[in-house]
Design a protein around this motif. Structure first.
Motif, PDB file in Angstrom:
ATOM      1  N   ASP A  23      40.406  39.733  31.686  1.00  0.00           N
ATOM      2  CA  ASP A  23      39.172  39.988  32.437  1.00  0.00           C
ATOM      3  C   ASP A  23      37.929  39.600  31.656  1.00  0.00           C
ATOM      4  O   ASP A  23      36.822  39.610  32.199  1.00  0.00           O
ATOM      5  CB  ASP A  23      39.096  41.448  32.898  1.00  0.00           C
ATOM      6  N   VAL A  24      38.083  39.247  30.387  1.00  0.00           N
ATOM      7  CA  VAL A  24      36.982  38.681  29.592  1.00  0.00           C
ATOM      8  C   VAL A  24      37.532  37.457  28.869  1.00  0.00           C
ATOM      9  O   VAL A  24      38.462  37.558  28.071  1.00  0.00           O
ATOM     10  CB  VAL A  24      36.429  39.687  28.567  1.00  0.00           C
ATOM     11  N   CYS A  25      36.968  36.306  29.180  1.00  0.00           N
ATOM     12  CA  CYS A  25      37.360  35.069  28.506  1.00  0.00           C
ATOM     13  C   CYS A  25      36.239  34.059  28.695  1.00  0.00           C
ATOM     14  O   CYS A  25      35.200  34.368  29.300  1.00  0.00           O
ATOM     15  CB  CYS A  25      38.697  34.535  29.022  1.00  0.00           C
ATOM     16  N   TYR A  26      36.439  32.870  28.164  1.00  0.00           N
ATOM     17  CA  TYR A  26      35.447  31.800  28.276  1.00  0.00           C
ATOM     18  C   TYR A  26      35.009  31.657  29.730  1.00  0.00           C
ATOM     19  O   TYR A  26      35.837  31.580  30.646  1.00  0.00           O
ATOM     20  CB  TYR A  26      36.063  30.511  27.749  1.00  0.00           C
ATOM     21  N   ALA A  27      33.709  31.638  29.949  1.00  0.00           N
ATOM     22  CA  ALA A  27      33.167  31.729  31.304  1.00  0.00           C
ATOM     23  C   ALA A  27      33.730  30.659  32.236  1.00  0.00           C
ATOM     24  O   ALA A  27      34.091  30.962  33.382  1.00  0.00           O
ATOM     25  CB  ALA A  27      31.640  31.640  31.247  1.00  0.00           C
ATOM     26  N   ALA A  28      33.816  29.408  31.783  1.00  0.00           N
ATOM     27  CA  ALA A  28      34.294  28.341  32.666  1.00  0.00           C
ATOM     28  C   ALA A  28      35.748  28.550  33.066  1.00  0.00           C
ATOM     29  O   ALA A  28      36.145  28.229  34.191  1.00  0.00           O
ATOM     30  CB  ALA A  28      34.118  26.985  31.987  1.00  0.00           C
ATOM     31  N   VAL A  29      36.565  29.105  32.169  1.00  0.00           N
ATOM     32  CA  VAL A  29      37.966  29.388  32.488  1.00  0.00           C
ATOM     33  C   VAL A  29      38.044  30.487  33.537  1.00  0.00           C
ATOM     34  O   VAL A  29      38.796  30.394  34.512  1.00  0.00           O
ATOM     35  CB  VAL A  29      38.742  29.795  31.213  1.00  0.00           C
ATOM     36  N   TYR A  30      37.254  31.540  33.326  1.00  0.00           N
ATOM     37  CA  TYR A  30      37.260  32.649  34.278  1.00  0.00           C
ATOM     38  C   TYR A  30      36.811  32.181  35.660  1.00  0.00           C
ATOM     39  O   TYR A  30      37.390  32.550  36.679  1.00  0.00           O
ATOM     40  CB  TYR A  30      36.354  33.768  33.771  1.00  0.00           C
ATOM     41  N   GLU A  31      35.767  31.355  35.690  1.00  0.00           N
ATOM     42  CA  GLU A  31      35.255  30.869  36.974  1.00  0.00           C
ATOM     43  C   GLU A  31      36.257  29.933  37.650  1.00  0.00           C
ATOM     44  O   GLU A  31      36.394  29.942  38.879  1.00  0.00           O
ATOM     45  CB  GLU A  31      33.908  30.171  36.748  1.00  0.00           C
ATOM     46  N   LEU A  32      36.966  29.116  36.863  1.00  0.00           N
ATOM     47  CA  LEU A  32      38.023  28.274  37.426  1.00  0.00           C
ATOM     48  C   LEU A  32      39.087  29.142  38.091  1.00  0.00           C
ATOM     49  O   LEU A  32      39.520  28.860  39.219  1.00  0.00           O
ATOM     50  CB  LEU A  32      38.653  27.426  36.321  1.00  0.00           C
ATOM     51  N   ALA A  33      39.490  30.199  37.406  1.00  0.00           N
ATOM     52  CA  ALA A  33      40.527  31.074  37.951  1.00  0.00           C
ATOM     53  C   ALA A  33      40.025  31.842  39.174  1.00  0.00           C
ATOM     54  O   ALA A  33      40.745  31.973  40.172  1.00  0.00           O
ATOM     55  CB  ALA A  33      41.001  32.046  36.868  1.00  0.00           C
ATOM     56  N   ARG A  34      38.810  32.322  39.109  1.00  0.00           N
ATOM     57  CA  ARG A  34      38.296  33.167  40.183  1.00  0.00           C
ATOM     58  C   ARG A  34      37.851  32.365  41.396  1.00  0.00           C
ATOM     59  O   ARG A  34      38.095  32.775  42.550  1.00  0.00           O
ATOM     60  CB  ARG A  34      37.096  33.979  39.657  1.00  0.00           C
ATOM     61  N   ASP A  35      37.221  31.217  41.184  1.00  0.00           N
ATOM     62  CA  ASP A  35      36.581  30.499  42.286  1.00  0.00           C
ATOM     63  C   ASP A  35      37.373  29.298  42.801  1.00  0.00           C
ATOM     64  O   ASP A  35      37.217  28.918  43.962  1.00  0.00           O
ATOM     65  CB  ASP A  35      35.186  30.002  41.849  1.00  0.00           C
ATOM     66  N   VAL A  36      38.200  28.683  41.950  1.00  0.00           N
ATOM     67  CA  VAL A  36      38.864  27.442  42.334  1.00  0.00           C
ATOM     68  C   VAL A  36      40.334  27.652  42.673  1.00  0.00           C
ATOM     69  O   VAL A  36      40.813  27.185  43.723  1.00  0.00           O
ATOM     70  CB  VAL A  36      38.714  26.381  41.219  1.00  0.00           C
ATOM     71  N   LEU A  37      41.073  28.339  41.817  1.00  0.00           N
ATOM     72  CA  LEU A  37      42.511  28.492  42.049  1.00  0.00           C
ATOM     73  C   LEU A  37      42.838  29.131  43.403  1.00  0.00           C
ATOM     74  O   LEU A  37      43.792  28.691  44.069  1.00  0.00           O
ATOM     75  CB  LEU A  37      43.158  29.289  40.918  1.00  0.00           C
TER      76      LEU A  37
END
Length: 402
Positions: free
Chosen positions: A113-127
């Motif tokens: 739930d806390v990681c590099y912002a771009a990775v988190y956004e990829l997981a949350r918004d794109v996947l």
């Protein structure tokens, strides 16, 4: 029969995948810039030099790999104690290669739930657009991870230490849990590097790095990599290299190999300096809290001593009057450059406000935000320590924080 040579990691950083050129005996790797490599097809087939599948040819097309890139991959695999590695254009390309090669519609991903912002956004918004379910979990809580695992969970992705909190994940325990449920575990180990932690030796399936950071160490080349078993790396390479266009350039691979050759002394020097600076900050009257895995005050200090050879090169700390101090770093600092990124030879500093990250990236529940603020409060300054003398850096911090 003589035993095969077993070299120490410091030696492998210089020698893995490298042999002097047979013609010139050059003691520095060549850069092979060629995009294409010629081959002779078998009569009546499209195989190269008797190879049944062109994908098995050592070098054919630079989009797949090339001799310079292959040397980089072999060196990373040796340092991470894995069978193989695949080098990519950036760290985000490496993460994307893992996610889009191993996950399909209907699969489930657990992510820190806390990681590099771009990775988190990829997981949350794109996947989710591709039918992949995603659950962010505080990976320090193994009970929460176990409860989050579903029959369709295919991958758990961790980051240790995580950006920007420097919170740790118990990789051995998490790997044991993942294996019990037949789930793959990937770990972004960019902050640690193989000098500090080698996740594969703790049971992790895939180790990911932004090579741009400490492994390159000079702030002049983008790159990423994923290291793991031959089967997993072959699966990832066959999709990402052939179809995503994510393979690193030969020139950047060469620059990063140059950086790797000084990785061990650099990380030791940087970590020693960071510990001195973290200790100084912890005693500064204006500093409210310091997070650094090498300090006994870190909430997971015991785990750090078990899992990390050094505390690393990144420090985060809280202080009042954040905006004022940020302006001082940006306008008055001579040694700390106010910039994003980490792992350069020069020291960097940046303010990361909690409210900004909650609005732009994490969008946490009340309880998740409470846990985040335990480490970060209203915001933290993130210092990436370089190769300057630590006493000079402390003098500058003393001037900026007064």
């Amino acid at each position: 029969m003589s035993k095969p040579l077993q070299y120490c990691p410091e030696t492998l950083a210089l020698s893995a995948g490298f042999f002097p050129d047979q013609q010139t005996q050059a003691t520095t790797p060549h850069i092979t810039m060629s995009v294409n490599h010629s081959f002779v097809p078998e009569e009546g087939s499209f195989s190269a030099n008797g190879i049944a599948d062109l994908a098995d040819a050592p070098f054919l097309y630079a989009g797949w790999t090339n001799p310079t890139v292959r040397q980089l991959e072999q060196r990373i695999a040796a340092l991470e104690c894995t069978d193989d590695a695949y080098a990519t254009t950036t760290g985000m390309a490496a993460l994307s290669a893992v996610f889009f090669s191993l996950l399909r519609a209907g699969d489930h991903l657990i992510i820190s739930d806390v990681c590099y912002a771009a990775v988190y956004e990829l997981a949350r918004d794109v996947l989710p657009d591709y039918g992949i379910e995603v659950t962010p979990v505080n990976l320090t809580d193994l009970d929460a991870v176990a409860q989050a695992i579903r029959p369709n969970t295919k991958l758990i992705h961790a980051e240790s230490p995580c950006n920007p909190l420097l919170r740790l994940t118990d990789l051995a325990q998490l790997a044991h849990l993942a294996k019990q449920h037949h789930v793959l575990l990937s770990v972004d180990s960019t902050f640690a590097t193989p000098v500090i932690t080698r996740p594969a030796t703790l049971g992790v399936d895939l180790v990911i790095h932004s090579l741009t950071k400490f492994i390159n160490g000079h702030g002049d080349a983008l790159g990423g990599c994923v290291a793991g078993s031959k089967a997993l790396i072959a699966q990832i390479r066959s999709r990402a290299a052939a179809h995503f266009g994510a393979t690193i350039s030969a020139q950047n691979a060469w620059l990063i190999m140059r950086g790797i050759e000084t990785l061990y002394p650099r990380m030791k020097t940087i970590s020693d300096s960071a510990l001195q600076i973290a200790q100084w900050l912890a005693n500064h009257p204006r500093v409210k809290q310091v997070n650094y895995p090498g300090l006994a005050s870190h909430p997971q200090y015991t785990l750090a001593t078990e899992q990390m050879a050094y505390g690393g090169g990144v420090i985060v700390f809280q202080i009042d009057a954040m905006d004022e101090i940020a302006q001082r770093f940006a306008r008055d600092a001579r040694l700390f450059y106010y910039a994003y990124s980490i792992g350069h030879q020069r020291s960097l500093a940046v303010l990361l406000k909690t409210a900004d990250l909650m609005a732009s990236t994490y969008r946490m529940t009340t309880e998740q935000e409470r846990q985040y603020r335990r480490y970060a409060g209203d915001g933290v300054f993130r210092l990436s320590i370089g190769l300057e003398n630590p006493h000079d850096l402390i003098e500058e911090l003393d001037r900026l924080l007064c």
